[in-house]
Scaffold this motif. Sequence first.
Motif, PDB file in Angstrom:
ATOM      1  N   ARG A 193       0.830  -1.194   0.000  1.00  0.00           N
ATOM      2  CA  ARG A 193       0.000   0.000   0.000  1.00  0.00           C
ATOM      3  C   ARG A 193       0.872   1.254   0.000  1.00  0.00           C
ATOM      4  O   ARG A 193       1.974   1.256   0.547  1.00  0.00           O
ATOM      5  CB  ARG A 193      -0.922   0.004   1.219  1.00  0.00           C
ATOM      6  CG  ARG A 193      -1.909  -1.164   1.239  1.00  0.00           C
ATOM      7  CD  ARG A 193      -2.796  -1.103   2.464  1.00  0.00           C
ATOM      8  NE  ARG A 193      -2.038  -1.189   3.701  1.00  0.00           N
ATOM      9  CZ  ARG A 193      -1.641  -2.330   4.251  1.00  0.00           C
ATOM     10  NH1 ARG A 193      -1.925  -3.486   3.650  1.00  0.00           N
ATOM     11  NH2 ARG A 193      -0.966  -2.328   5.386  1.00  0.00           N
ATOM     12  N   LEU A 194       0.322   2.307  -0.611  1.00  0.00           N
ATOM     13  CA  LEU A 194       1.043   3.581  -0.621  1.00  0.00           C
ATOM     14  C   LEU A 194       1.138   4.106   0.806  1.00  0.00           C
ATOM     15  O   LEU A 194       0.128   4.364   1.455  1.00  0.00           O
ATOM     16  CB  LEU A 194       0.323   4.592  -1.516  1.00  0.00           C
ATOM     17  CG  LEU A 194       0.914   5.997  -1.560  1.00  0.00           C
ATOM     18  CD1 LEU A 194       2.331   5.974  -2.139  1.00  0.00           C
ATOM     19  CD2 LEU A 194       0.022   6.937  -2.376  1.00  0.00           C
ATOM     20  N   LYS A 195       2.350   4.287   1.269  1.00  0.00           N
ATOM     21  CA  LYS A 195       2.585   4.766   2.636  1.00  0.00           C
ATOM     22  C   LYS A 195       2.857   6.261   2.665  1.00  0.00           C
ATOM     23  O   LYS A 195       2.412   6.960   3.577  1.00  0.00           O
ATOM     24  CB  LYS A 195       3.777   4.010   3.245  1.00  0.00           C
ATOM     25  CG  LYS A 195       3.946   4.210   4.746  1.00  0.00           C
ATOM     26  CD  LYS A 195       2.863   3.490   5.512  1.00  0.00           C
ATOM     27  CE  LYS A 195       3.068   3.599   7.014  1.00  0.00           C
ATOM     28  NZ  LYS A 195       2.001   2.910   7.771  1.00  0.00           N
ATOM     29  N   LYS A 196       3.581   6.745   1.666  1.00  0.00           N
ATOM     30  CA  LYS A 196       3.945   8.162   1.660  1.00  0.00           C
ATOM     31  C   LYS A 196       4.266   8.604   0.243  1.00  0.00           C
ATOM     32  O   LYS A 196       4.931   7.883  -0.504  1.00  0.00           O
ATOM     33  CB  LYS A 196       5.155   8.413   2.577  1.00  0.00           C
ATOM     34  CG  LYS A 196       5.610   9.847   2.649  1.00  0.00           C
ATOM     35  CD  LYS A 196       4.607  10.743   3.348  1.00  0.00           C
ATOM     36  CE  LYS A 196       5.127  12.158   3.486  1.00  0.00           C
ATOM     37  NZ  LYS A 196       4.142  13.051   4.129  1.00  0.00           N
ATOM     38  N   ARG A 197       3.783   9.812  -0.119  1.00  0.00           N
ATOM     39  CA  ARG A 197       4.145  10.428  -1.393  1.00  0.00           C
ATOM     40  C   ARG A 197       4.943  11.696  -1.083  1.00  0.00           C
ATOM     41  O   ARG A 197       4.512  12.534  -0.298  1.00  0.00           O
ATOM     42  CB  ARG A 197       2.921  10.767  -2.223  1.00  0.00           C
ATOM     43  CG  ARG A 197       3.261  11.464  -3.558  1.00  0.00           C
ATOM     44  CD  ARG A 197       2.019  11.710  -4.385  1.00  0.00           C
ATOM     45  NE  ARG A 197       1.407  10.464  -4.814  1.00  0.00           N
ATOM     46  CZ  ARG A 197       0.129  10.148  -4.621  1.00  0.00           C
ATOM     47  NH1 ARG A 197      -0.664  11.000  -3.962  1.00  0.00           N
ATOM     48  NH2 ARG A 197      -0.358   8.999  -5.030  1.00  0.00           N
TER      49      ARG A 197
END
Length: 340
Positions: A193-197
């Motif tokens: 899953r996307l954790k940080k952008r």
Amino acid sequence: IIKDESGNIVTEAKTSGNSVKQTANIRLERNTGDDQVKYSVSYLVGSEVIDPDPAVNITVDFHKIVRVPYKAATCVKAGCKEHYKCSKCGTLFSDESGNKVITASKLTIKATGHKWDGGQMSAAPKPSANGTYIYTCKNNKNHKKKVNIPVLLANAEAGDGNFSLSWTRVSQANGYEIYMSECDSKDSEANCRLKKRISGNTNLDYTVKGLKSKKPYKICVKAYKTVNGNRICIAKSYLFHSVCGNTTGKYTNPSRMKLKKTAVTLKKGKTFTIKGTTMTMARTKLKPLNHEPKLRYATSNKAIAKVSAKGKITAVKKGSCKIYVIAVNGLRRGITVTVK
């Protein structure tokens, strides 16, 4: 006195000088369709007309003027304004009658130069590999520019309940994304899953907090480029695995790596296999996670040298690059490869 071939006076001019040399400025108008006209010269001294012996003749070459049409400038070639040119001597004119001489610099229209679009990937980016980004010129779709995308390498230093992540810069990127999840039976990034952008291309590290100690995690860092408002992945790291807190059961994380050789010189077409790499574990007597091969490899420039999954380096062309040896948690060391 200037006479034409029929003996008619065309023009007269007063001379100046001495008994040895006389000069005069004479203008001859073109009053014939011929490109070349002959004239004879005689002198009037007082009231006496003197015909020189031997005879003095003048041959005049008139310009042969042709129209040069307007030519638009392209991305790489200059254009020109409409003008006229003598096909015999090359003199340039701004008018059809050939009275106004002009220089080439005043007729030149500068090349427009390329106007590149947002570009696109030539293929889906592969983990820790050089990609190719292709730009197309808006002025001419046949003009394209290929730019190699640097390899993206990332690693994680495990803390108690956190990971300190860092990665290498991708020059074309507008930002980076961190994907992660707890390790499971699916050894892929599909369920990460996307954790940080992270926007921009300045920050190349991030600490993920609030994690479970003694738990293994899988992590992937991706570089993206914004094109027409959409984020396009242009490079990504290997999917690497690390134990939060550095220990879980019989597994731990590699903490140091030592290479047998750190520099190799090869001739084009020759090969070298990386051997003798040793690693020190964060906890003695424990093993690294076996979710990935113990060691993986990547090249900073596949056009100079490439490397196989088993660490076999092949020299491609003259130049220098880095071959990276990468542990399961992203810990890496580089070998400088020089191809001669």
